[in-house]
Design a protein around this motif. Structure first.
Motif, PDB file in Angstrom:
ATOM      1  N   GLY A 155     -40.131 -94.684 -38.078  1.00 50.78           N
ATOM      2  CA  GLY A 155     -41.544 -94.327 -38.111  1.00 50.78           C
ATOM      3  C   GLY A 155     -42.356 -95.064 -39.155  1.00 50.78           C
ATOM      4  O   GLY A 155     -43.577 -94.886 -39.233  1.00 50.78           O
ATOM      5  N   ALA A 156     -41.707 -95.921 -39.960  1.00 51.31           N
ATOM      6  CA  ALA A 156     -42.429 -96.642 -41.009  1.00 51.31           C
ATOM      7  C   ALA A 156     -43.508 -97.544 -40.424  1.00 51.31           C
ATOM      8  O   ALA A 156     -44.619 -97.630 -40.963  1.00 51.31           O
ATOM      9  CB  ALA A 156     -41.449 -97.457 -41.848  1.00 51.31           C
ATOM     10  N   PHE A 157     -43.201 -98.202 -39.320  1.00 48.75           N
ATOM     11  CA  PHE A 157     -44.179 -99.101 -38.697  1.00 48.75           C
ATOM     12  C   PHE A 157     -45.432 -98.348 -38.279  1.00 48.75           C
ATOM     13  O   PHE A 157     -46.554 -98.765 -38.570  1.00 48.75           O
ATOM     14  CB  PHE A 157     -43.553 -99.803 -37.495  1.00 48.75           C
ATOM     15  N   ASP A 158     -45.249 -97.235 -37.595  1.00 47.71           N
ATOM     16  CA  ASP A 158     -46.404 -96.471 -37.118  1.00 47.71           C
ATOM     17  C   ASP A 158     -47.258 -95.982 -38.278  1.00 47.71           C
ATOM     18  O   ASP A 158     -48.499 -95.988 -38.203  1.00 47.71           O
ATOM     19  CB  ASP A 158     -45.934 -95.288 -36.271  1.00 47.71           C
ATOM     20  N   ARG A 159     -46.617 -95.573 -39.356  1.00 49.65           N
ATOM     21  CA  ARG A 159     -47.361 -95.071 -40.512  1.00 49.65           C
ATOM     22  C   ARG A 159     -48.109 -96.204 -41.217  1.00 49.65           C
ATOM     23  O   ARG A 159     -49.268 -96.044 -41.630  1.00 49.65           O
ATOM     24  CB  ARG A 159     -46.414 -94.355 -41.469  1.00 49.65           C
ATOM     25  N   SER A 160     -47.465 -97.366 -41.331  1.00 53.87           N
ATOM     26  CA  SER A 160     -48.130 -98.495 -41.989  1.00 53.87           C
ATOM     27  C   SER A 160     -49.287 -99.020 -41.148  1.00 53.87           C
ATOM     28  O   SER A 160     -50.359 -99.346 -41.679  1.00 53.87           O
ATOM     29  CB  SER A 160     -47.122 -99.617 -42.256  1.00 53.87           C
ATOM     30  N   LEU A 161     -49.093 -99.098 -39.837  1.00 57.01           N
ATOM     31  CA  LEU A 161     -50.170 -99.561 -38.972  1.00 57.01           C
ATOM     32  C   LEU A 161     -51.332 -98.572 -38.969  1.00 57.01           C
ATOM     33  O   LEU A 161     -52.506 -98.967 -38.954  1.00 57.01           O
ATOM     34  CB  LEU A 161     -49.651 -99.780 -37.552  1.00 57.01           C
ATOM     35  N   ALA A 162     -51.010 -97.293 -39.014  1.00 54.71           N
ATOM     36  CA  ALA A 162     -52.066 -96.281 -39.105  1.00 54.71           C
ATOM     37  C   ALA A 162     -52.881 -96.464 -40.385  1.00 54.71           C
ATOM     38  O   ALA A 162     -54.111 -96.317 -40.380  1.00 54.71           O
ATOM     39  CB  ALA A 162     -51.459 -94.878 -39.051  1.00 54.71           C
ATOM     40  N   ALA A 163     -52.194 -96.818 -41.477  1.00 50.76           N
ATOM     41  CA  ALA A 163     -52.888 -97.053 -42.744  1.00 50.76           C
ATOM     42  C   ALA A 163     -53.825 -98.254 -42.636  1.00 50.76           C
ATOM     43  O   ALA A 163     -54.956 -98.226 -43.141  1.00 50.76           O
ATOM     44  CB  ALA A 163     -51.870 -97.279 -43.857  1.00 50.76           C
ATOM     45  N   VAL A 164     -53.362 -99.305 -41.979  1.00 48.67           N
ATOM     46  CA  VAL A 164     -54.212-100.476 -41.774  1.00 48.67           C
ATOM     47  C   VAL A 164     -55.495-100.074 -41.051  1.00 48.67           C
ATOM     48  O   VAL A 164     -56.605-100.458 -41.437  1.00 48.67           O
ATOM     49  CB  VAL A 164     -53.454-101.557 -40.969  1.00 48.67           C
ATOM     50  N   ARG A 165     -55.357 -99.280 -40.014  1.00 45.54           N
ATOM     51  CA  ARG A 165     -56.525 -98.873 -39.222  1.00 45.54           C
ATOM     52  C   ARG A 165     -57.459 -97.970 -40.029  1.00 45.54           C
ATOM     53  O   ARG A 165     -58.689 -98.111 -39.954  1.00 45.54           O
ATOM     54  CB  ARG A 165     -56.052 -98.160 -37.962  1.00 45.54           C
ATOM     55  N   LEU A 166     -56.880 -97.041 -40.781  1.00 48.60           N
ATOM     56  CA  LEU A 166     -57.700 -96.141 -41.586  1.00 48.60           C
ATOM     57  C   LEU A 166     -58.522 -96.920 -42.607  1.00 48.60           C
ATOM     58  O   LEU A 166     -59.720 -96.641 -42.806  1.00 48.60           O
ATOM     59  CB  LEU A 166     -56.812 -95.116 -42.293  1.00 48.60           C
ATOM     60  N   LEU A 167     -57.913 -97.877 -43.273  1.00 46.19           N
ATOM     61  CA  LEU A 167     -58.621 -98.653 -44.287  1.00 46.19           C
ATOM     62  C   LEU A 167     -59.649 -99.584 -43.642  1.00 46.19           C
ATOM     63  O   LEU A 167     -60.781 -99.701 -44.117  1.00 46.19           O
ATOM     64  CB  LEU A 167     -57.620 -99.449 -45.118  1.00 46.19           C
ATOM     65  N   ARG A 168     -59.243-100.234 -42.574  1.00 49.92           N
ATOM     66  CA  ARG A 168     -60.166-101.126 -41.861  1.00 49.92           C
ATOM     67  C   ARG A 168     -61.420-100.379 -41.427  1.00 49.92           C
ATOM     68  O   ARG A 168     -62.550-100.867 -41.589  1.00 49.92           O
ATOM     69  CB  ARG A 168     -59.454-101.716 -40.651  1.00 49.92           C
ATOM     70  N   ASP A 169     -61.241 -99.195 -40.882  1.00 47.08           N
ATOM     71  CA  ASP A 169     -62.379 -98.424 -40.380  1.00 47.08           C
ATOM     72  C   ASP A 169     -63.292 -97.941 -41.502  1.00 47.08           C
ATOM     73  O   ASP A 169     -64.444 -97.558 -41.252  1.00 47.08           O
ATOM     74  CB  ASP A 169     -61.879 -97.221 -39.571  1.00 47.08           C
ATOM     75  N   ARG A 170     -62.794 -97.953 -42.728  1.00 49.59           N
ATOM     76  CA  ARG A 170     -63.604 -97.552 -43.878  1.00 49.59           C
ATOM     77  C   ARG A 170     -64.178 -98.753 -44.621  1.00 49.59           C
ATOM     78  O   ARG A 170     -64.722 -98.609 -45.714  1.00 49.59           O
ATOM     79  CB  ARG A 170     -62.759 -96.679 -44.819  1.00 49.59           C
ATOM     80  N   GLY A 171     -64.028 -99.916 -44.043  1.00 53.30           N
ATOM     81  CA  GLY A 171     -64.611-101.111 -44.635  1.00 53.30           C
ATOM     82  C   GLY A 171     -63.825-101.721 -45.771  1.00 53.30           C
ATOM     83  O   GLY A 171     -64.347-102.583 -46.496  1.00 53.30           O
ATOM     84  N   VAL A 172     -62.573-101.289 -45.943  1.00 55.18           N
ATOM     85  CA  VAL A 172     -61.729-101.855 -46.994  1.00 55.18           C
ATOM     86  C   VAL A 172     -61.162-103.191 -46.508  1.00 55.18           C
ATOM     87  O   VAL A 172     -60.691-103.291 -45.372  1.00 55.18           O
ATOM     88  CB  VAL A 172     -60.582-100.891 -47.358  1.00 55.18           C
ATOM     89  N   LYS A 173     -61.191-104.211 -47.359  1.00 53.21           N
ATOM     90  CA  LYS A 173     -60.561-105.472 -47.004  1.00 53.21           C
ATOM     91  C   LYS A 173     -59.049-105.284 -47.056  1.00 53.21           C
ATOM     92  O   LYS A 173     -58.478-105.011 -48.115  1.00 53.21           O
ATOM     93  CB  LYS A 173     -60.975-106.593 -47.957  1.00 53.21           C
ATOM     94  N   VAL A 174     -58.412-105.410 -45.916  1.00 56.64           N
ATOM     95  CA  VAL A 174     -56.976-105.144 -45.829  1.00 56.64           C
ATOM     96  C   VAL A 174     -56.297-106.327 -45.161  1.00 56.64           C
ATOM     97  O   VAL A 174     -56.883-107.007 -44.300  1.00 56.64           O
ATOM     98  CB  VAL A 174     -56.709-103.833 -45.035  1.00 56.64           C
ATOM     99  N   GLY A 175     -55.090-106.617 -45.591  1.00 50.00           N
ATOM    100  CA  GLY A 175     -54.349-107.726 -45.010  1.00 50.00           C
ATOM    101  C   GLY A 175     -52.911-107.343 -44.724  1.00 50.00           C
ATOM    102  O   GLY A 175     -52.381-106.375 -45.287  1.00 50.00           O
ATOM    103  N   LEU A 176     -52.288-108.102 -43.823  1.00 52.95           N
ATOM    104  CA  LEU A 176     -50.881-107.913 -43.489  1.00 52.95           C
ATOM    105  C   LEU A 176     -50.047-108.867 -44.312  1.00 52.95           C
ATOM    106  O   LEU A 176     -50.410-110.026 -44.507  1.00 52.95           O
ATOM    107  CB  LEU A 176     -50.639-108.167 -42.002  1.00 52.95           C
ATOM    108  N   ARG A 177     -48.891-108.397 -44.764  1.00 54.71           N
ATOM    109  CA  ARG A 177     -47.968-109.221 -45.538  1.00 54.71           C
ATOM    110  C   ARG A 177     -46.621-109.218 -44.826  1.00 54.71           C
ATOM    111  O   ARG A 177     -46.084-108.166 -44.484  1.00 54.71           O
ATOM    112  CB  ARG A 177     -47.839-108.672 -46.957  1.00 54.71           C
TER     113      ARG A 177
END
Length: 412
Positions: A155-177
């Motif tokens: 479930g780590a992938f789903d949780r990390s991807l959810a975090a990406v979406r949450l931050l993106r939707d709030r206007g936070v500059k987010v990147g994948l590593r």
């Protein structure tokens, strides 16, 4: 860090106008002090296979407290450090992480957060957005099955991807590593597709470095041909993004041969700009360990970068970071700050030494015990680096071995 998109945008502008951007040819504008990656906590809720900190989900004694962190920050500011990357372990597990980040922002540091993302829910995402982090990097080692195996958590992938979406939707500059090895290279292209599908505008491609669990698993390092194919794909992608004016950023880390390889890429496609690009790459200067990038671990020990946790330069509890960083009595730091560095073997004879600076020294030290030996992670052929014969040499094995000092460290 090798900023592919920076060079690709300059190339695109040159192709469009017939002239390389003048401002970019004046130099790289390197900061007055080093970028500091600060592992504020070693505890992590994951035990990732390639973790440079060997982190686990328990407390570690002796970590810097709030008062000590404040004292270090004051010294870093006076030393003109421009950037703080708050890392771990998992930095969001440190109770005062938002107090530290808020102080960092108020002091004028560019403030980044390096996290695995699994702890970011809506409330946490709101706090991150409200605080105003300049950048948040979240690691994805592949798609669901691959990532969960690397992170050792279903479930780590789903949780990390959810975090990406949450931050993106709030206007936070987010990147994948993403750290590529032979075990996850097949997911590289799908991750690039995911990046664009999720409207994420930064992708950090990391080569495996021989530190922590990355050292233990270095026998799984991607073979040179796979590395070259991945970089061709990444460079093609970054070029098209620059040419089309897309707001996307592509960077690599932990293998400064990426600079000469970009030059080779341009020589094949835009040979009329190769000489100018080479000037820019020389100005970039290659590996920055011990010069323009620094690390402070959870105990306050200073290292040349995050992959040198097995080599201590001193503790901020005993003397300020600014004094430690400028002290060249340590042979490793003296060599890292030297111009040129005292590298040997293929690296010392390479025609592109002035571009990559001899590449990262950690792999050589972990494999041979000599930090100045040739880098076993260089994927360029003898012909490409200007050695006689044009044959790919017999390279030293990267099978796991252990020398006297074994590092312990993290990667979010």
């Amino acid at each position: 860090m090798f900023r592919i998109s920076q060079f690709m945008r300059e190339l695109a502008q040159a192709e469009e106008t017939g002239q390389w951007p003048v401002a970019s040819r004046r130099g790289t504008g390197k900061p007055p002090g080093p970028v500091v990656i600060w592992n504020l906590i070693r505890r992590c809720n994951l035990t990732c296979k390639h973790c440079y900190a060997l982190s686990a989900d328990h407390d570690y004694a002796g970590e810097l407290n709030w008062r000590e962190v404040v004292e270090v920050m004051d010294d870093l500011k006076a030393f003109r450090v421009p950037v703080l990357i708050l890392s771990g372990g998992e930095p969001l597990m440190r109770p005062d992480i938002f107090d530290i980040a808020q102080r960092s922002k108020l002091m004028g540091f560019y403030t980044g957060l390096s996290t695995n993302g699994t702890l970011i829910d809506r409330e946490m995402a709101d706090r991150i957005a409200d605080l105003g982090f300049d950048y948040v990097g979240i690691s994805l080692d592949g798609l669901r099955e691959t990532h969960d195996k690397f992170r050792r958590l279903d479930g780590a992938f789903d949780r990390s991807l959810a975090a990406v979406r949450l931050l993106r939707d709030r206007g936070v500059k987010v990147g994948l590593r993403y750290t590529m090895t032979s075990l996850n290279a097949h997911d590289f292209a799908p991750l690039l597709q995911l990046m664009r599908r999720e409207h994420v505008n930064k992708f950090y491609f990391s080569h495996l470095n021989y530190a922590g669990r990355g050292n233990i698993h270095r026998g799984k390092d991607a073979q040179f041909q796979s590395t070259r194919e991945a970089l061709d794909r990444l460079y093609d992608r970054a070029w098209m993004a620059a040419w089309e004016g897309l707001d996307e950023e592509y960077v690599t880390g932990n293998n400064d041969a990426d600079g000469p390889y970009l030059l080779r890429w341009v020589q094949r496609r835009f040979p009329h700009w190769a000489a100018t690009l080479r000037e820019r790459l020389v100005a970039w200067g290659g590996n920055a360990s011990g010069v323009n990038v620094a690390n402070i671990d959870n105990l306050g020990v200073v290292h040349p970068d995050t992959m040198w946790w097995h080599h201590s330069l001193g503790s901020v509890r005993e003397r300020p970071f600014s004094q430690i960083w400028t002290d060249t009595s340590d042979p490793l730091m003296a060599g890292l700050k030297a111009h040129p560095r005292p590298v040997q073997g293929r690296c010392g004879q390479c025609r592109h030494f002035d571009i990559c600076g001899g590449n990262t020294r950690t792999r050589a030290q972990q494999l041979t015990g000599n930090p100045w030996a040739e880098d076993p992670g260089c994927y360029l052929s003898d012909e490409e680096i200007g050695l006689a014969g044009g044959l790919t040499p017999v390279r030293q094995s990267s099978s796991p071995i252990f020398i006297k000092e074994v590092p312990y460290a993290h990667a979010a």
